[in-house]
Structure formats: structure tokens, C-alpha cells
Enzyme design. Structure first.
Site, PDB file in Angstrom:
ATOM      1  CB  THR A 144       5.905 -16.981 -35.658  1.00 48.34           C
ATOM      2  OG1 THR A 144       4.582 -16.458 -35.609  1.00 48.34           O
ATOM      3  CG2 THR A 144       6.198 -17.765 -34.389  1.00 48.34           C
TER       4      THR A 144
ATOM      5  CE  LYS B 204       2.407 -17.242 -32.974  1.00 50.99           C
ATOM      6  NZ  LYS B 204       1.089 -17.091 -33.528  1.00 50.99           N
TER       7      LYS B 204
HETATM    8  P1  NAD Z   1       3.510 -17.421 -46.241  1.00 54.19           P
HETATM    9  O1  NAD Z   1       4.516 -18.468 -46.587  1.00 54.19           O
HETATM   10  O2  NAD Z   1       2.164 -17.443 -46.879  1.00 54.19           O
HETATM   11  O3  NAD Z   1       4.135 -15.954 -46.497  1.00 54.19           O
HETATM   12  C1  NAD Z   1       5.496 -15.631 -46.343  1.00 54.19           C
HETATM   13  C2  NAD Z   1       5.868 -14.778 -47.548  1.00 54.19           C
HETATM   14  O4  NAD Z   1       7.208 -14.326 -47.401  1.00 54.19           O
HETATM   15  C3  NAD Z   1       5.809 -15.544 -48.877  1.00 54.19           C
HETATM   16  O5  NAD Z   1       4.917 -14.903 -49.760  1.00 54.19           O
HETATM   17  C4  NAD Z   1       7.253 -15.522 -49.383  1.00 54.19           C
HETATM   18  O6  NAD Z   1       7.370 -15.447 -50.782  1.00 54.19           O
HETATM   19  C5  NAD Z   1       7.780 -14.281 -48.704  1.00 54.19           C
HETATM   20  N1  NAD Z   1       9.239 -14.245 -48.617  1.00 54.19           N
HETATM   21  C6  NAD Z   1      10.093 -15.257 -48.320  1.00 54.19           C
HETATM   22  N2  NAD Z   1      11.368 -14.829 -48.360  1.00 54.19           N
HETATM   23  C7  NAD Z   1      11.319 -13.518 -48.684  1.00 54.19           C
HETATM   24  C8  NAD Z   1      12.307 -12.532 -48.895  1.00 54.19           C
HETATM   25  N3  NAD Z   1      13.607 -12.797 -48.752  1.00 54.19           N
HETATM   26  N4  NAD Z   1      11.900 -11.265 -49.248  1.00 54.19           N
HETATM   27  C9  NAD Z   1      10.586 -10.991 -49.389  1.00 54.19           C
HETATM   28  N5  NAD Z   1       9.607 -11.889 -49.216  1.00 54.19           N
HETATM   29  C10 NAD Z   1       9.957 -13.124 -48.868  1.00 54.19           C
HETATM   30  O7  NAD Z   1       3.367 -17.474 -44.653  1.00 54.19           O
HETATM   31  P2  NAD Z   1       2.203 -16.809 -43.760  1.00 54.19           P
HETATM   32  O8  NAD Z   1       1.163 -17.825 -43.484  1.00 54.19           O
HETATM   33  O9  NAD Z   1       1.832 -15.487 -44.339  1.00 54.19           O
HETATM   34  O10 NAD Z   1       3.001 -16.582 -42.391  1.00 54.19           O
HETATM   35  C11 NAD Z   1       3.928 -15.528 -42.227  1.00 54.19           C
HETATM   36  C12 NAD Z   1       4.423 -15.542 -40.802  1.00 54.19           C
HETATM   37  O11 NAD Z   1       3.312 -15.411 -39.914  1.00 54.19           O
HETATM   38  C13 NAD Z   1       5.143 -16.823 -40.391  1.00 54.19           C
HETATM   39  O12 NAD Z   1       6.231 -16.485 -39.579  1.00 54.19           O
HETATM   40  C14 NAD Z   1       4.079 -17.601 -39.624  1.00 54.19           C
HETATM   41  O13 NAD Z   1       4.629 -18.480 -38.657  1.00 54.19           O
HETATM   42  C15 NAD Z   1       3.308 -16.474 -38.976  1.00 54.19           C
HETATM   43  N6  NAD Z   1       1.909 -16.793 -38.648  1.00 54.19           N
HETATM   44  C16 NAD Z   1       1.115 -17.430 -39.556  1.00 54.19           C
HETATM   45  C17 NAD Z   1      -0.211 -17.706 -39.224  1.00 54.19           C
HETATM   46  C18 NAD Z   1      -1.130 -18.401 -40.201  1.00 54.19           C
HETATM   47  O14 NAD Z   1      -2.224 -18.815 -39.795  1.00 54.19           O
HETATM   48  N7  NAD Z   1      -0.765 -18.523 -41.474  1.00 54.19           N
HETATM   49  C19 NAD Z   1      -0.714 -17.334 -37.970  1.00 54.19           C
HETATM   50  C20 NAD Z   1       0.107 -16.646 -37.072  1.00 54.19           C
HETATM   51  C21 NAD Z   1       1.429 -16.394 -37.432  1.00 54.19           C
END
Ligand code: NAD
Length: 290
Positions: A87, A162
Site C-alpha cells: 500500500t 485501496k
Molecule cells: P512488514 O513490515 O511485516 O513487511 C515489510 C517487509 O519489507 C519487512 O520484512 C522488511 O524487512 C522488508 N523491507 C523493507 N525494506 C526493504 C528493502 N529495501 N528490500 C527488501 N525488503 C525490504 O509489513 P506487512 O504487514 O507485510 O505489510 C506490507 C505492505 O502491505 C504494507 O504496504 C502494508 O501497508 C500493506 N498491507 C498490510 C496489511 C496487514 O494487515 N499487515 C494489510 C493490507 C495491506
């Protein structure tokens, strides 16, 4: 298919695992060193992207997406597709789309709804923006990771859908919670409140499917001490993105702005951090007018 998956966090790891379980060859990379079942771990984003038919990113925000895309796009094979499921702000999605296009690559912004449970179960909903060709390339993977994909329009349209959806969600949750807190003070039983509203004109997803009152309605985070579910800080992020977008196009969104202010206070100054966004109900419950 050969797939590169970048960002193996709470959402990305189970999504990548589902693709591997469906028989795809998945190379995964995360800066934190996290892994996903059935995937091969590689040591950089560019390595994950090299030779892949499809590269998927699932990252925290638009700035990180832009920096990862800068590494990944030049490593991708002409004609391959980048699907960003994070997102992010609409501008970042459109900027990455333009860079991909200039290199002869396809791009789809495809943020999801359904949360960690939906990611694990493969029941996410994808809201996609991009050309017909890009959407068609991505569709078989949407079918594995999710149960529904809507092609919303050109690049950025998925992110637009979204943040509009989540603005409605945040505003509606607050309305539902403040109404329950008022009902309490009026001496109305919560179950009766649910029975009436869930079948009357005040019904909504937040009331009917995700009721913020414990013990009322279907099972929801309120029945589990408000453990997320969907954390309040993620709602702050999404409401912030909708206000950023509203500023950019001069749209009047007073309810979205009020919801952002309330969730920000809840997370930053009160006890909302790490709690489900339906924990607005106990917050209102404790308060009085003024
Ligand atoms: P998260 O923080 O658990 O995962 C993000 C991952 O990206 C982390 O493991 C981090 O180490 C990695 N990362 C950061 N910088 C990086 C880079 N330069 N190279 C490679 N990896 C890198 O977050 P999440 O909960 O998995 O959410 C991910 C996305 O999905 C977000 O944009 C969030 O808004 C969206 N989202 C989350 C949910 C939810 O319920 N968690 C629901 C819908 C949408």
C-alpha cells in the site's frame, strides 16, 4: 513461472509461500533476512529480479518501493512484469509505472485487502491498476494468492481504490464505536444495539462483520482483547495516504481528516499502538464529552 518476491514480512512471506506451494519457482529477498516456506533465499533485490517472468514487491511504503524499483527494474528481462502489492501513495505507483514502461516492462499496482489471515489462506482481494496486458500477466498469480482481483483502471487506480476503501473503513469504524459508546450511556444493551443496527440503515461491514463490541456479532479482534487484525497504526498509515492524495487533487475530505486525527492521537498519545483499529470502542467508552 520464475518469480522474484521482495519483502517477506507479515504479508509477503505467506504470499510467497503460497506461490511456491502452487509449483512456481520463487526467489525471495528481504533486507531483514526473513524467508518464506518453499522459496529460495537470494542476497539482493536485483538477484531476485534477474531472469524472472514476474517480480512482486510487498514493502512498507512508497519511498522504499521507489528505491527497490530503482535496483530491480534495470535487472528485469524486457517484457517481464512488476507487481507491487504494497500500500503506497498514488504518485509513487505512477512513477514506478512510468519507469517500468520506459524500460519495456509491464507494471501493476495491486494493493490488497484481507490482512495477514487472507495472505496465509490465499483469500486476498487485489485492487489492480495498469494496462490490460499487465493485468492479464498478473492474473494467474492473483488467483493463487487471492480470491478476487478487480482491474480498477490505469496505473495508480489500484492504490486509489485501496485508500478510498480504507478511508471509508476508518470513518465507519469510528462512527460505529462512538455510537456503541453513546448507546452504553443511554442504557441500551449492546446485543440489542447490534440486532437493530445490523439489520437497519446504520449497518456496515464494521458493525456486521467486524463488530467492535466483544461478545457481539461474529468472532472479531474485539473477542481477542483487540489483538490485531488490522492494527491502528496501519490505519494511520492508510488514512494519511488518503489525505495526501486528497491534498494532491484538491478533494474535500473532512471525515477522512477527522478520522486520521483521531487514530493518530490514539496511536501516538494514548494506548492504541499495537491494538486493533476496533479498539476505538474502549477508547470512547472511557471518555466523556468535552
Ligand atoms: P512488514 O513490515 O511485516 O513487511 C515489510 C517487509 O519489507 C519487512 O520484512 C522488511 O524487512 C522488508 N523491507 C523493507 N525494506 C526493504 C528493502 N529495501 N528490500 C527488501 N525488503 C525490504 O509489513 P506487512 O504487514 O507485510 O505489510 C506490507 C505492505 O502491505 C504494507 O504496504 C502494508 O501497508 C500493506 N498491507 C498490510 C496489511 C496487514 O494487515 N499487515 C494489510 C493490507 C495491506
Amino acid at each position: 513461472m520464475k518469480i522474484g518476491f521482495i519483502g517477506l514480512g507479515n504479508m509477503g512471506a505467506p504470499m510467497a509461500a503460497n506461490l511456491a506451494a502452487a509449483g512456481h519457482d520463487v526467489a525471495g529477498f528481504d533486507v531483514a533476512g526473513t524467508t518464506a516456506a518453499g522459496t529460495t533465499q537470494v542476497t539482493s533485490a536485483a538477484e531476485a529480479a534477474r531472469g524472472a517472468d514476474i517480480v512482486i514487491t510487498m514493502l512498507p511504503n512508497g519511498a522504499i518501493l521507489r528505491s527497490v524499483a530503482a535496483d530491480v527494474l534495470s535487472a528485469m528481462t524486457k517484457g517481464a512484469t512488476l507487481i507491487d502489492c504494497s500500500t503506497v501513495d498514488v504518485d509513487s505507483a505512477r512513477a514506478v509505472a512510468a519507469d517500468a514502461d520506459a524500460l519495456g516492462l509491464l507494471f501493476v499496482d495491486a494493493p490488497v485487502s484481507g490482512g495477514i489471515g487472507g495472505a496465509a489462506a490465499g483469500t486476498l482481494t487485489f485492487m489492480a491498476g495498469g494496462s490490460d496486458q499487465a493485468f492479464q500477466a498478473a492474473e494467474p498469480l492473483f488467483e493463487i494468492m487471492g480470491q478476487k482481483a478487480v482491474h480498477c483502471g490505469d496505473a495508480g487506480a489500484g492504490q486509489a481504490a485501496k485508500i478510498c476503501n480504507n478511508m471509508i473503513l476508518g470513518v465507519t469504524m469510528i462512527a460505529t464505536c462512538e455510537a456503541f459508546a453513546l448507546a452504553d450511556k443511554l442504557g441500551l444493551d449492546r446485543q440489542k444495539m447490534f440486532d437493530v443496527v445490523s439489520t437497519s440503515s446504520g449497518y456496515s461491514w464494521t458493525m456486521n462483520a467486524y463488530c467492535p463490541a466483544p461478545g457481539v456479532g461474529p468472532q472479531s479482534p474485539s473477542d481477542n482483547d483487540y489483538k490485531p487484525g488490522f492494527a491502528s497504526e496501519l490505519m494511520v498509515k492508510d488514512l494519511g495516504l488518503s489525505q495526501q492524495a486528497a491534498d494532491a487533487v484538491d478533494a474535500d475530505t473532512p471525515m477522512g481528516a477527522a478520522a486520521l486525527a483521531l487514530y493518530k492521537t490514539f496511536v501516538e498519545d494514548e494506548d492504541g499502538l499495537g491494538k486493533d483499529f476496533s479498539a476505538m470502542l474502549p477508547r470512547f467508552e472511557k471518555r466523556s464529552r468535552g
